[in-house]
Every structure is written in structure tokens, then in C-alpha cells.
Motif scaffolding. Structure first.
Motif, PDB file in Angstrom:
ATOM      1  N   ILE A 224      33.166  41.690  -6.501  1.00  0.00           N
ATOM      2  CA  ILE A 224      34.005  41.957  -7.668  1.00  0.00           C
ATOM      3  C   ILE A 224      35.455  42.139  -7.227  1.00  0.00           C
ATOM      4  CG2 ILE A 224      34.488  43.673  -9.474  1.00  0.00           C
ATOM      5  CD1 ILE A 224      32.040  42.010 -10.126  1.00  0.00           C
TER       6      ILE A 224
ATOM      7  N   TYR B 277      37.555  39.018  -7.564  1.00  0.00           N
ATOM      8  CA  TYR B 277      37.941  38.697  -8.937  1.00  0.00           C
ATOM      9  C   TYR B 277      39.093  39.588  -9.395  1.00  0.00           C
ATOM     10  CZ  TYR B 277      33.806  35.761  -9.465  1.00  0.00           C
ATOM     11  OH  TYR B 277      32.874  34.773  -9.334  1.00  0.00           O
TER      12      TYR B 277
ATOM     13  N   ARG C 103      38.645  45.584 -13.116  1.00  0.00           N
ATOM     14  CA  ARG C 103      37.393  45.886 -12.410  1.00  0.00           C
ATOM     15  C   ARG C 103      36.264  46.110 -13.421  1.00  0.00           C
ATOM     16  NH1 ARG C 103      35.750  46.649  -7.865  1.00  0.00           N
ATOM     17  NH2 ARG C 103      37.768  46.852  -6.868  1.00  0.00           N
TER      18      ARG C 103
ATOM     19  N   TYR D 182      35.181  42.722 -14.961  1.00  0.00           N
ATOM     20  CA  TYR D 182      34.384  41.862 -14.083  1.00  0.00           C
ATOM     21  C   TYR D 182      33.030  42.482 -13.735  1.00  0.00           C
ATOM     22  CZ  TYR D 182      38.187  38.584 -13.736  1.00  0.00           C
ATOM     23  OH  TYR D 182      39.133  37.653 -14.046  1.00  0.00           O
ATOM     24  N   GLU D 183      32.959  43.787 -13.643  1.00  0.00           N
ATOM     25  CA  GLU D 183      31.651  44.415 -13.418  1.00  0.00           C
ATOM     26  C   GLU D 183      30.747  44.200 -14.620  1.00  0.00           C
ATOM     27  OE1 GLU D 183      32.635  48.463 -12.443  1.00  0.00           O
ATOM     28  OE2 GLU D 183      32.853  48.007 -10.310  1.00  0.00           O
TER      29      GLU D 183
ATOM     30  N   HIS E 111      29.880  40.220 -14.535  1.00  0.00           N
ATOM     31  CA  HIS E 111      29.062  39.690 -13.446  1.00  0.00           C
ATOM     32  C   HIS E 111      27.957  40.623 -12.971  1.00  0.00           C
ATOM     33  CE1 HIS E 111      31.534  36.165 -12.912  1.00  0.00           C
ATOM     34  NE2 HIS E 111      32.614  36.922 -12.863  1.00  0.00           N
TER      35      HIS E 111
ATOM     36  N   LEU F 110      27.321  41.794  -8.391  1.00  0.00           N
ATOM     37  CA  LEU F 110      27.669  40.539  -7.735  1.00  0.00           C
ATOM     38  C   LEU F 110      27.462  40.582  -6.223  1.00  0.00           C
ATOM     39  CD1 LEU F 110      28.960  37.774  -8.383  1.00  0.00           C
ATOM     40  CD2 LEU F 110      31.164  38.832  -7.951  1.00  0.00           C
TER      41      LEU F 110
END
Length: 181
Positions: A17, A20, A89, A92-93, A96, A99
Motif C-alpha cells: 500500500i 500506492y 492510505r 488504498y487500504e 486493495h 495487499l
């Protein structure tokens, strides 16, 4: 694990993460913001961080002014910059999930970069890649308004990282040369 199969180079790594978030932060920082709201925000920060403590000092509230000043400087240096990053953060957590348990693969070839993760393949031609950045943990490939990271945990040796980056830079130059021809 890295494999060099002639004109291609392939690396497998545990995705993160953090990559990203890093790409999102870099791209957001490269976009100029000249809105009136931003100017009001800077004016508020200046008034709160500088003018208000000075006002307190002139009115003989020296300790209170110092505490307010130090608190504001701490907020400006540590809290405010993290607000956007923490938002990225969380995004994206949520997008995904976990990850770090997945294996991603990046393959550099004469025609471009192939990125494999979670059963999907993404292709980027060399003429679309604008730059490469290397950090302590990752190698980042940037495109116009996007990017992706290759974690260095896929390389057994530092020499392999350098070879990978040199190979990518060479292919970027070759891809730009073909575009100009």
C-alpha cells in the motif's frame, strides 16, 4: 526473484500500500493549486501560527504565546502534511485490502512494462513512462498522472536492483527514440 531472459527482465515482489500512497502523494504534489480557498488557507495558517503568538507576546502573555507558537509549528510540520497522506492510505487500504500478502510481477520488455497482480495484467508502453524514481524500499515508474512501484524485496542483491533500473532507463530511452523517429 529476478530473471533476465534476453531482451526482457522480470521481478516478483510483495506489493505494498505504501507504494500506492507514495505515487498518489507525488502526483498530487505535482499539480499546481491556485484556488482562492488555498490562499485563504495559507492566510489562516500565517495568522494562527505567527500573528496570534506575536499578539500574545505584545500583551505580556509570553509563556502562552510560546506554547501556542510551538503547538502551531508542530501542527504545521507534522500533522497537516499527514492529513492528505493518511487519506490516501485509508483509500488504498479500503480499495486493495491486505495487499502485502500478494505477489506482484513486473516484466520489462522491448515494447513496454507488464504489471501482473491479482490475476490482472496491465501494460505500459515505454513512450508513456515519463520517469523512474528510486527510494529506499521501491523503484517507481511514473506515467502522466499515474504510476506504480516495484518493491525492492523482490531483488536478492543490490546489483540486481541497479541492473533492473539501468535496463528500464535504457528501454525508456529506446522507446523515446522510436517515438521521435
Amino acid at each position: 526473484m529476478i530473471k533476465n531472459e534476453g531482451p526482457t527482465m522480470r521481478v516478483e515482489f510483495h506489493a505494498s500500500i505504501d507504494d500506492y500512497v507514495h505515487v498518489a502523494d507525488r502526483i498530487a504534489a505535482s499539480v499546481p493549486e491556485k484556488t482562492p480557498t488555498l490562499h485563504f488557507y495559507y492566510a489562516f495558517l500565517f495568522l494562527n501560527a505567527i500573528v496570534f503568538p506575536v499578539f500574545l507576546w505584545f500583551n505580556q502573555y509570553l509563556l502562552t504565546g510560546l506554547i501556542v507558537f510551538l503547538f502551531n509549528m508542530g501542527a504545521l510540520m507534522f500533522v497537516i502534511p499527514r492529513v492528505g497522506s493518511d487519506g490516501n492510505r485509508n483509500y488504498y487500504e479500503h480499495l486493495h485490502g491486505n495487499l502485502e500478502n500478494e505477489i506482484a510481477t513486473v516484466e520489462l520488455g522491448p515494447d513496454g512494462v507488464r504489471y501482473y497482480r491479482d490475476g490482472c495484467e496491465t501494460f505500459f508502453s515505454w513512450r508513456k513512462i515519463t520517469s523512474i524514481e528510486e527510494t529506499e524500499q521501491s523503484i517507481f515508474f511514473y506515467l502522466n498522472g499515474n504510476g506504480f512501484g516495484v518493491r525492492k524485496n523482490g531483488f536478492a542483491y543490490r546489483d540486481q536492483e541497479r541492473e533492473f533500473v539501468a535496463f528500464a532507463n535504457n528501454l525508456i530511452q529506446t522507446g523515446r527514440g522510436e517515438l521521435e523517429a
